[in-house]
Design an enzyme around this catalytic site. Structure first.
Site, PDB file in Angstrom:
ATOM      1  N   THR A  20      84.207  64.142  59.363  1.00  0.00           N
ATOM      2  CA  THR A  20      84.282  63.302  58.612  1.00  0.00           C
ATOM      3  C   THR A  20      85.432  62.343  58.445  1.00  0.00           C
ATOM      4  O   THR A  20      86.559  62.887  58.661  1.00  0.00           O
ATOM      5  CB  THR A  20      83.938  63.679  57.230  1.00  0.00           C
ATOM      6  OG1 THR A  20      84.912  64.572  56.656  1.00  0.00           O
ATOM      7  CG2 THR A  20      82.586  64.456  57.269  1.00  0.00           C
TER       8      THR A  20
ATOM      9  N   GLU B 254      83.639  60.927  51.980  1.00  0.00           N
ATOM     10  CA  GLU B 254      83.767  61.400  53.437  1.00  0.00           C
ATOM     11  C   GLU B 254      82.391  60.951  53.972  1.00  0.00           C
ATOM     12  O   GLU B 254      81.327  61.138  53.596  1.00  0.00           O
ATOM     13  CB  GLU B 254      83.942  62.743  53.602  1.00  0.00           C
ATOM     14  CG  GLU B 254      85.213  63.396  52.778  1.00  0.00           C
ATOM     15  CD  GLU B 254      85.477  64.970  52.816  1.00  0.00           C
ATOM     16  OE1 GLU B 254      85.359  65.070  54.105  1.00  0.00           O
ATOM     17  OE2 GLU B 254      85.222  65.684  51.849  1.00  0.00           O
TER      18      GLU B 254
END
Length: 317
Positions: free
Chosen positions: A212, A260
């Site tokens: 991420t 994220e």
């Protein structure tokens, strides 16, 4: 579009203009009505359309510590206003000294002396000057003195968002805080966006097979409620379908709240140090702690599948 930071940035030879004033945080559909009217009036009169806004938010100066979560940073507002046809944006530094300007002083210093207003377009509840004492009626009186028109536009739009409440920045912030990003998008006319620089995190997503981009959001950003969302990750001029996680990562006893974004089906993406944007399309599920790492990974795979479906069914921004 021209962008001015303070009145000293306004060109000395600036002529007449049509002006609208406000925080315009989010540039939501109600704001768009006023701004479009100002642009249309400017085109009719053959002069530029100018938006006057403030930084920081006036509430932070008048009531320190009360800065509301921001729906969009100034550069994003300018982009949205450019799309609406605005010719210039004047960002006035909102200081304690500036907050003490009387309504008459504000009209004289800003609208008359520097922007040479030919018309001013506002919503019905517009207030300005020290202690917000200035009203649209006072503005109209000043217009007769200084030769500018005042036009009042009803900015109140409503729909399903918020149970039919009139659209506003306050309602939008509330819906975002509750994770109701689809309702917020109805008010904004587009998905809610957060921006920031990609910084190094714990890298657990990479270890779990879902690397991420850990986005360090800008100060005072309105971040949606903790959970998983479908949306887009904007980076290097590309809008990539994404699964977005907001929260403290309870599976690993995290305490810091993060945003994220996993760019779905992208391999080898290196975004560290880049300024990126994340658009929130739809809420998928709330934040949760699972019984095992295997259960978490299974759920993450299901989340990505669901996010892929939702983004594929939506119009790309």
């Amino acid at each position: 579009m021209q962008r001015w930071r303070g009145m000293e940035d306004i060109p000395q030879d600036w002529g007449r203009s049509v002006v609208t004033i406000g925080s315009y945080d989010g540039v939501h559909r109600g704001h768009q009505l006023i701004i479009r009217h100002a642009v249309d009036r400017a085109r009719e009169l053959g002069v530029p359309a100018v938006v006057v806004t403030f930084d920081p938010h006036p509430s932070e100066v008048v009531r320190p510590g009360s800065h509301p979560p921001l729906l969009s940073p100034h550069h994003r507002r300018a982009e949205l206003m450019t799309e609406l046809g605005v010719d210039a944006v004047l960002i006035l530094p909102f200081t304690t000294e500036f907050s003490k300007l009387s309504p008459a002083e504000f009209v004289g210093k800003v609208l008359v002396d520097r922007l040479h207003a030919k018309a001013v377009v506002e919503g019905p509840n517009f207030r300005f000057g020290h202690r917000a004492a200035g009203t649209v009626d006072f503005l109209a009186e000043q217009g007769k003195v200084y030769d500018f028109e005042v036009e009042v536009v009803d900015l109140y739009v409503s729909g399903e968002a918020g149970g039919g409440e009139p659209f506003s920045s306050t309602l939008t912030r509330r819906l975002i805080a509750e994770g109701e990003v689809e309702g917020a998008a109805e008010i904004l006319g587009r998905p809610h966006r957060v921006e920031g620089v990609v910084v190094s995190g714990a890298r657990r997503g990479r270890e779990l097979g879902f690397p991420t981009a850990n986005v360090e959001t800008l100060p005072h950003t309105a971040v949606p409620a903790d959970g998983v969302y479908a949306g887009w990750l904007h980076a290097q001029g590309e809008a990539m379908p994404a699964a977005i996680s907001v929260g403290t990562n309870p599976q690993f006893d995290g305490t810091e709240r993060t945003v994220e974004a996993y760019a779905i089906d992208r391999v080898g993406l290196d975004l560290y140090g880049l300024h990126v944007a994340v658009d929130f399309l739809a809420f998928v599920r709330g934040q949760a702690k699972f019984d095992s790492l295997e259960a978490l990974m299974e759920q993450m795979a299901a989340d990505v599948r669901r996010c892929r479906e939702l983004v594929a069914a939506a119009e790309r921004p």
